[in-house]
Design a protein around this motif. Structure first.
Motif, short mmCIF file in Angstrom:
data_model
loop_
_atom_site.label_atom_id
_atom_site.label_comp_id
_atom_site.label_asym_id
_atom_site.label_seq_id
_atom_site.Cartn_x
_atom_site.Cartn_y
_atom_site.Cartn_z
N PRO A 132 0.80 -1.24 0.00
CA PRO A 132 0.00 0.00 0.00
C PRO A 132 0.84 1.29 0.00
CG PRO A 132 0.02 -0.99 2.18
CD PRO A 132 0.73 -1.97 1.27
N LEU A 133 0.27 2.33 -0.60
CA LEU A 133 0.86 3.68 -0.56
C LEU A 133 0.86 4.15 0.89
CD1 LEU A 133 1.66 6.23 -2.40
CD2 LEU A 133 -0.69 6.97 -1.99
N ILE A 134 1.97 4.74 1.34
CA ILE A 134 2.05 5.22 2.73
C ILE A 134 2.57 6.66 2.75
CG2 ILE A 134 2.33 2.98 3.89
CD1 ILE A 134 5.39 3.47 3.75
N ALA A 135 2.42 7.31 3.90
CA ALA A 135 2.94 8.66 4.10
C ALA A 135 4.25 8.58 4.88
CB ALA A 135 1.92 9.49 4.88
N GLU A 136 5.02 9.68 4.84
CA GLU A 136 6.29 9.71 5.57
C GLU A 136 6.10 9.41 7.05
OE1 GLU A 136 8.66 13.08 3.41
OE2 GLU A 136 9.46 12.88 5.45
N SER A 137 5.01 9.93 7.63
CA SER A 137 4.80 9.75 9.07
C SER A 137 4.63 8.27 9.44
CB SER A 137 3.62 10.58 9.56
OG SER A 137 2.48 10.23 8.85
N HIS A 138 4.08 7.45 8.54
CA HIS A 138 3.99 6.01 8.81
C HIS A 138 5.39 5.42 8.98
CE1 HIS A 138 0.08 6.37 6.45
NE2 HIS A 138 -0.29 5.94 7.63
N ILE A 139 6.30 5.89 8.14
CA ILE A 139 7.66 5.33 8.14
C ILE A 139 8.33 5.56 9.49
CG2 ILE A 139 9.94 5.44 7.03
CD1 ILE A 139 8.47 6.26 4.43
N TYR A 140 8.14 6.78 10.05
CA TYR A 140 8.75 7.09 11.35
C TYR A 140 7.98 6.42 12.48
CZ TYR A 140 10.48 10.80 8.34
OH TYR A 140 11.02 11.50 7.30
N HIS A 141 6.65 6.52 12.43
CA HIS A 141 5.84 6.00 13.52
C HIS A 141 6.08 4.51 13.74
CE1 HIS A 141 2.51 5.95 16.36
NE2 HIS A 141 2.31 4.72 15.89
N PHE A 142 6.13 3.76 12.63
CA PHE A 142 6.32 2.31 12.75
C PHE A 142 7.80 1.90 12.76
CE2 PHE A 142 2.00 2.80 10.93
CZ PHE A 142 1.30 2.29 12.02
N LYS A 143 8.66 2.94 12.79
CA LYS A 143 10.12 2.72 12.88
C LYS A 143 10.67 1.86 11.76
CE LYS A 143 10.67 3.58 17.86
NZ LYS A 143 9.72 4.65 17.84
N TRP A 144 10.09 2.03 10.55
CA TRP A 144 10.62 1.32 9.40
C TRP A 144 11.95 1.95 8.98
CZ3 TRP A 144 5.10 1.83 7.12
CH2 TRP A 144 4.30 0.79 7.63
N ALA A 145 12.06 3.26 9.15
CA ALA A 145 13.31 3.98 8.90
C ALA A 145 13.30 5.24 9.74
CB ALA A 145 13.44 4.33 7.42
N THR A 146 14.50 5.73 10.08
CA THR A 146 14.59 6.99 10.84
C THR A 146 14.51 8.15 9.83
OG1 THR A 146 16.96 7.13 10.59
CG2 THR A 146 16.14 5.89 12.51
N PRO A 147 14.23 9.37 10.33
CA PRO A 147 14.23 10.52 9.42
C PRO A 147 15.56 10.67 8.67
CG PRO A 147 13.21 11.12 11.50
CD PRO A 147 13.76 9.73 11.68
N LYS A 148 16.66 10.38 9.36
CA LYS A 148 17.99 10.47 8.72
C LYS A 148 18.12 9.44 7.60
CE LYS A 148 22.08 12.11 10.96
NZ LYS A 148 23.07 11.91 12.02
N GLU A 149 17.66 8.21 7.87
CA GLU A 149 17.73 7.16 6.84
C GLU A 149 16.86 7.53 5.65
OE1 GLU A 149 18.64 3.11 9.43
OE2 GLU A 149 16.57 3.76 9.20
N LEU A 150 15.68 8.05 5.94
CA LEU A 150 14.78 8.41 4.83
C LEU A 150 15.38 9.53 3.99
CD1 LEU A 150 12.12 7.62 3.51
CD2 LEU A 150 11.02 9.46 4.78
N GLU A 151 16.07 10.44 4.67
CA GLU A 151 16.73 11.53 3.94
C GLU A 151 17.75 10.96 2.94
OE1 GLU A 151 18.08 14.76 6.53
OE2 GLU A 151 19.63 15.11 5.01
N VAL A 152 18.54 9.97 3.41
CA VAL A 152 19.52 9.32 2.52
C VAL A 152 18.78 8.66 1.36
CG1 VAL A 152 21.25 7.48 2.33
CG2 VAL A 152 21.19 8.91 4.38
N MET A 153 17.69 7.95 1.67
CA MET A 153 16.94 7.22 0.63
C MET A 153 16.41 8.19 -0.43
SD MET A 153 15.05 4.65 3.29
CE MET A 153 13.78 3.99 2.24
#
Ligand code: TMP
Ligand code: ASP
Length: 243
Positions: A132-153
């Motif tokens: 499913p399509l997700i928002a950035e906040s899902h990524i942080y909330h569920f700890k799939w990636a940190t904000p720093k990791e997402l920035e690299v991605m």
């Protein structure tokens, strides 16, 4: 010494991942199997495993040479590449230069509309849920990636787009969209993972506008094997000429 293949870790829709006798390495084996619509449609594409291994090896090597850190170590054999072992981040990054595929249906957008700068979307990597399509906040909330990791991605995805848009343009193809996956090494470095092939991107021939990617299989357009082979031949000529 090249690490030796030991046992299968996971079989996916188009690849099998094997462990090796080195704790830091895995082997990706590319199959001819093709699926679409979350495996509702199944088939095989002639020599796809062989072609995708060659294409992905060449493109990952090119990305490495241009500053994108990837899991690619080296080409091993016709269907196998050696990769660094990563913990996969369960977020698929989709980069879109023009509208095609799911975004057209989801947001009633005209196919072919240009996105400048490129649109970036995130999907949760889950076959059970149909990615499913997700928002950035899902990524942080569920700890799939940190904000720093997402920035690299995100930064690396934009860099991949800039680099590969030019490569494909040189061989008469327009890079419409693509999907990337990332993973972390034991030391937490985030690297580009998975593959870059006609399975996971859209390429339109610049002269004819014809799709030269998995859409030929998804939409029963015919000429699937030929399109995969043609993309790999053009890439091979391009990389040989630029050596
Ligand atoms: P989409 O239009 O279906 O969202 O796909 C966007 C791009 O991502 C397209 O080039 C195909 C690729 N993709 C995958 O590689 N795997 C997938 O599971 C999905 C949904 C898309
Ligand atoms: N790779 C996905 C699947 O198997 C989606 C797609 O490429 O259309 O079903």
């Amino acid at each position: 010494m090249t690490p030796k293949k030991t046992t299968p870790i996971r079989e996916g829709k188009s690849k099998i991942l094997y462990s090796t006798d080195s704790p830091e390495h895995v082997i990706q084996f590319f199959k001819d199997d093709a699926t679409a619509f979350n495996a509702l449609k199944k088939g095989t594409i002639k020599n796809k495993g062989f072609i995708n291994n060659k294409v992905s090896s060449a493109l990952f090597q090119y990305l490495e040479n241009h500053g994108v850190k990837t899991h690619f170590v080296h080409y091993l054999s016709e269907r196998e590449m050696l990769c660094k072992k990563l913990e996969i981040i369960p977020v698929e990054v989709v980069v879109r230069n023009r509208a095609a595929g799911s975004i057209c249906k989801r947001l009633a957008i005209q196919k072919g509309q240009t996105f400048e700068p490129a649109l970036i979307e995130f999907f949760y990597k889950s076959d059970a849920l149909g990615d499913p399509l997700i928002a950035e906040s899902h990524i942080y909330h569920f700890k799939w990636a940190t904000p720093k990791e997402l920035e690299v991605m995100i930064t690396q995805s934009i860099r991949v787009n800039d680099l590969l848009k030019s490569v494909f343009s040189e061989i008469g193809l327009e890079l419409i969209d693509f999907k990337l996956e990332f993973g972390r090494e034991a030391n937490s470095n985030v690297l580009l993972a998975d593959e870059f092939t006609a399975d996971g991107c859209r390429l339109w021939d610049k002269k004819t506008g014809e799709p030269m990617d998995k859409d030929r299989f998804r939409q029963d357009l015919g000429g699937v094997d030929e399109a995969y082979l043609e993309v790999s031949k053009r890439l091979q000529n391009y990389f040989e000429a630029s050596l």
